[in-house]
Design an enzyme around this catalytic site. Structure first.
Site, PDB file in Angstrom:
ATOM      1  CB  SER A 133      -0.904   0.019   1.232  1.00  0.00           C
ATOM      2  OG  SER A 133      -0.143   0.297   2.404  1.00  0.00           O
ATOM      3  CG  ASP A 134       1.179   5.964  -1.133  1.00  0.00           C
ATOM      4  OD1 ASP A 134       2.149   6.086  -0.357  1.00  0.00           O
ATOM      5  OD2 ASP A 134       0.913   6.794  -2.012  1.00  0.00           O
ATOM      6  CD1 TRP A 135       4.840   5.674   4.907  1.00  0.00           C
ATOM      7  CD2 TRP A 135       4.613   4.315   3.158  1.00  0.00           C
ATOM      8  NE1 TRP A 135       5.957   4.877   4.842  1.00  0.00           N
ATOM      9  CE2 TRP A 135       5.843   4.027   3.784  1.00  0.00           C
ATOM     10  CE3 TRP A 135       4.249   3.559   2.036  1.00  0.00           C
ATOM     11  CZ2 TRP A 135       6.714   3.035   3.333  1.00  0.00           C
ATOM     12  CZ3 TRP A 135       5.111   2.572   1.583  1.00  0.00           C
ATOM     13  CH2 TRP A 135       6.323   2.322   2.225  1.00  0.00           C
ATOM     14  N   GLY A 146      -2.481   3.985   3.111  1.00  0.00           N
ATOM     15  CA  GLY A 146      -3.436   3.790   2.026  1.00  0.00           C
ATOM     16  C   GLY A 146      -4.101   2.433   2.043  1.00  0.00           C
TER      17      GLY A 146
END
Length: 838
Positions: free
Chosen positions: A224-226, A228
């Site tokens: 995931s993005d941070w 996210g």
């Protein structure tokens, strides 16, 4: 580290250990399982340099030109070299994984992270990214393609629903990933923050599993993005292997419970863990130990590559009357807000503390053999320039003292816990740690001494993720501790800049103290904002001066100067992760300054530094114009190399530069409205739109001039017989002779475009399908070959069949480059065929 027998290890892991492996432990590390000798892996940003594990007071790093700058090189071999150096920087920082490159598509000039991606065109972006990733992974470091997919704006980026047709998704937004994967199956992919057609990407099975894994045959790790990740079982079942950062919000006991209740079956969890273990095996040959020390390289050969990349990215937009190159023996007047500011990178996760930076003024001064003078022209800061580098400590060292306490200054008996000497008065404390600071709540006093060089009224500013007060000789000048207003700094976590002023005398020394309280002391409403760490601070100052005074002085000096160069543009204050630009214009006063200097001296050269397009209402006045982007450590030297002709410019625009914002195809559909953004321009992004509606941009995609001239001739096409099933192995090979017809060695970018036949669907007028860069001495000729698979050259996405369609008909081939000359040919597609896959 050792290579794992993945299946045997899976059998030995407990449920709790499996769950732990699917989430990070902190901002930069995966979980370890000591019982089975599974170590923690480290990752680091990212887009244009390897920061390491610390935003605050960390190890310095090489800063590469921003991605739009690298995109402007159109040089796949250079991108491979950049990837290899990025890998060496990663190893020096003890990092197994690089969180990059970013290959989203700039559908608007306003996107806050537009500078992080290579191009508005998927072929250019994908081929550059693929070679960059090959450079990284050939050195053993894992690359991470991001942000998968349609993460094209910062406004409400965690929540916005991108409403996009599957045709546009395939032809425009997935295409950079598609083509990069054909060249290099990256070890990792990072999901986007946003939703696509109603579902967050990190829990979107169609995107992660059906397209990425099954259709494209990719078997790496999806992270995931941070912050996210938005669910437990939905994300696991969709194919999200790793939640970042840690500590986990959605895995842990919640995931264990989901498995025990069959919301997520254990065999699905095993698939996620298998990908984590495979990543361990991929990076194991690096031999990087757990928690490796972070070191700086900064080798001469690295500096040379950074300088070459910076120079090769500079686009010569105009050069009437051969104003350029400049004459080294002549005196020169340097003007503008970007002259003595090294605009070397954009903001957000792309920012880092570079080994060193070279401002344009310094680059010019090092080249010139004549007198070099300077005039400010205008100031263009968004917030007041940081004060830290102008301060001295009580002992006379550069910078200021940073003293940390657990209690506020109102407590006379508080204990000093930590003391640092800092030079930068911009500090993001996300990763600040001290054994006696046991929570996000702490306080810091910053103390330094300022001696102004001129009399006058000085403005002081304080921006905080937390609270802050600035004192001059004990007098409160700025109070940013109550009635706070939300700003955009520190990923949207901070206040706006609050200002105050004080009259100061030249030569007199003043004591500056900033009392800072960390994030929990703030009264900002942080709902809907991802909170990064315990706080941040920024304090700056500048002597108050009228823009009219500065502009008039610059124009007067320009009227008398032999040579004039204006440096203007944007900086990381204006282009940054966390917020989009409100407009395309340069900062207030810049356009007027440029226009009036050009009136005073029509031969003045204009150099613009920005990561994305800006308006240029004075463009018709200037004879010589360079687009110089954010050029990394060596930005000033790279620009000077081009200005003085030591490097012949060869860059081409990777983005269309519209005359005005309203001309951009996304103008009516950018930013979130009621939680959604409609990709209403469909496949007509960038040049595809301008050519379809016959609207001339200020400077088109692919534009760029040279100090020499080239000719292109002898275009020939070779094709192979068609097969029953359309697949790889039906190449179209274009060969063309390129000759340097001028007096200067230089490089030409040969561009291959395809014009489709009339069909039952609207298609762009033409599309870029291949390119090659060739370096030639004066009078030299070389044969250039560009090979494109027929399926990639001809196909559009058929939403009814849910397949690519290569339709029967005659396809025109156009070969272009520097200048207006166009070579033409054609080939036939004998029968309509459909296909899926890479």
């Amino acid at each position: 580290m050792v290579q794992f027998d993945v299946e045997k290890t899976l059998e030995e892991l407990t449920l709790g250990e499996k769950v732990a492996l699917t989430a990070g432990t902190d901002f930069w590390h995966t979980a370890a399982v000591p019982r089975l000798n599974i170590p923690s892996l480290r990752m680091s940003d990212g887009p244009n340099g390897v920061r390491g594990t610390r935003f605050f007071n960390g190890t310095r790093a090489a800063c590469f030109p921003c991605s739009t700058a690298l995109g402007a090189t159109w040089d796949t071999e250079l991108l491979y070299e950049v990837g290899r150096l990025m890998a060496e920087e990663s190893i020096a920082k003890g990092s197994h994984i690089i969180l990059g490159p970013t290959i989203n598509t700039q559908r608007s000039p306003l996107g806050g992270r537009g500078f992080e991606s290579f191009a508005e065109d998927g072929v250019l972006s994908g081929l550059l990214a693929g070679n960059y990733c090959k450079g990284l992974q050939d050195k053993g470091v894992a690359a991470t393609l991001k942000h998968f997919v349609c993460n094209d704006q910062e406004h409400e980026r965690l929540a916005v629903d991108s409403i996009v047709t599957m045709r546009a998704m395939r032809e425009i937004y997935l295409m950079p990933f598609h083509l990069a994967m054909r060249l290099c199956k990256t070890a990792c992919v990072m999901t986007a923050y946003n939703k696509i057609n109603g579902t967050h990407v990190s829990e979107n099975k169609q995107i992660i599993t059906d397209i990425l894994r099954k259709e494209w045959g990719w078997d790496g790790l999806v992270m995931s993005d941070w912050f996210g990740t938005y669910s437990t079982s939905d994300a696991i079942n969709a194919g999200l292997d790793l939640e970042m950062p840690g500590p986990t919000r959605w895995r842990g006991t919640a995931l264990a419970h989901a498995v025990s209740s069959n919301k997520a079956f254990e065999y699905v969890l095993d698939e996620r863990v298998r990908n984590v273990l495979n990543l361990h095996n991929f990076v194991e040959p690096l031999g990087i130990p757990e928690n490796a020390p972070e070191e700086a390289l900064n080798r001469p050969e690295d500096q040379a590559l950074l300088r070459r990349a910076a120079a090769e990215s500079v686009v010569l937009m105009k050069n009437e009357d051969n104003i350029l190159p400049l004459k080294k023996e002549k005196s020169i007047l340097v003007i503008g807000p970007n002259a003595k500011t090294a605009a070397y990178c954009g903001g957000g996760s792309a920012s880092l503390d570079a080994y060193y930076t070279v401002a344009p003024f310094d680059g010019v001064k090092a080249k010139s053999e004549g007198e070099v003078s300077f005039s400010q022209g205008v100031y263009s800061y968004n917030e007041l320039p940081v004060l830290g580098p102008l301060l001295k400590t009580e002992e006379g060292e550069k910078g200021f003292k940073f003293r940390v306490y657990n209690e506020p200054s109102s407590n006379p008996n508080r204990e000093l816990l930590d003391e640092l000497r800092l030079e930068n008065s911009l500090g993001f404390l996300m990763d600040y740690k001290h054994p006696k600071v046991t929570s996000f709540l702490f306080y810091a006093d910053m103390e330094g001494y300022f001696t102004p060089e001129e009399d006058g009224i000085y403005d002081f500013g304080v921006t905080v993720q937390g609270t802050g007060k600035l004192y001059i000789d004990g007098e409160l000048v700025v109070d940013n501790s109550k009635n706070q207003r939300q700003g955009t700094a520190f990923f949207g976590n901070a206040t706006v800049e609050e200002k105050g002023s004080k009259e100061l005398k030249a030569g007199q020394t003043y004591k500056v103290v900033v009392e800072f309280g960390s994030a929990p002391t703030s009264d900002l409403d942080m709902r809907g904002v991802v909170v990064f760490g315990p706080g941040g601070f920024r304090f700056g100052a500048a002597r108050r001066v009228g823009q009219e005074e500065l502009i008039s002085k610059a124009a007067e000096l320009a009227s008398q100067a032999d040579q004039v160069v204006i440096f203007a543009g944007l900086t990381s204050e204006w282009e940054t992760e966390g917020h989009d630009r409100d407009h395309m214009d340069l900062p207030a006063g810049s356009d007027e300054m440029i226009s009036r200097v050009l009136d005073a001296n029509p031969n003045a050269v204009v150099v613009i530094q920005s990561g994305t397009p800006v308006t240029m209402p004075w463009a018709h006045k200037t004879k010589a114009l360079l687009q110089a982007w954010f050029g990394g450590n060596e930005c000033g030297n790279g620009i000077a190399d081009v200005l003085y002709g030591d490097v012949n410019p060869s860059a081409k625009l990777p983005l269309s530069f519209p005359v005005r914002l309203q001309d951009n195809p996304s103008y009516l559909n950018f930013r979130s409205e009621r939680g959604r953004v409609l990709y209403g321009e469909d496949v007509y992004v960038g040049y595809r739109y301008y050519e379809k509606v016959d609207l001339a941009p200020l400077f088109p995609f692919g534009h760029g001039l040279s100090y020499t001239t080239f000719s292109r001739s002898d275009l020939s096409l070779a094709t192979v017989p068609e097969k029953r099933q359309l697949e790889d192995g039906e190449p179209i090979t274009a060969t063309v002779t390129v000759t340097n017809t001028g007096d200067v060695a230089g490089a030409e970018v040969v561009q291959l475009w395809i014009v489709p036949p009339p069909t039952g669907v609207n298609r762009p007028v033409r599309e870029l399908k291949g390119f090659a860069k060739v370096f030639l001495n004066p009078g030299e000729s070389k044969t250039v070959e560009i090979v494109v698979e027929k399926k990639l050259a001809t196909s559009w996405w058929d939403e009814q069949r849910e397949k690519w369609a290569s339709e029967k008909g005659t396809y025109k081939v156009l070969v272009t480059g520097t200048g207006d000359e166009v070579l033409k040919s054609s080939f036939e597609v004998e029968k309509t065929r459909f296909w899926l896959g890479l």
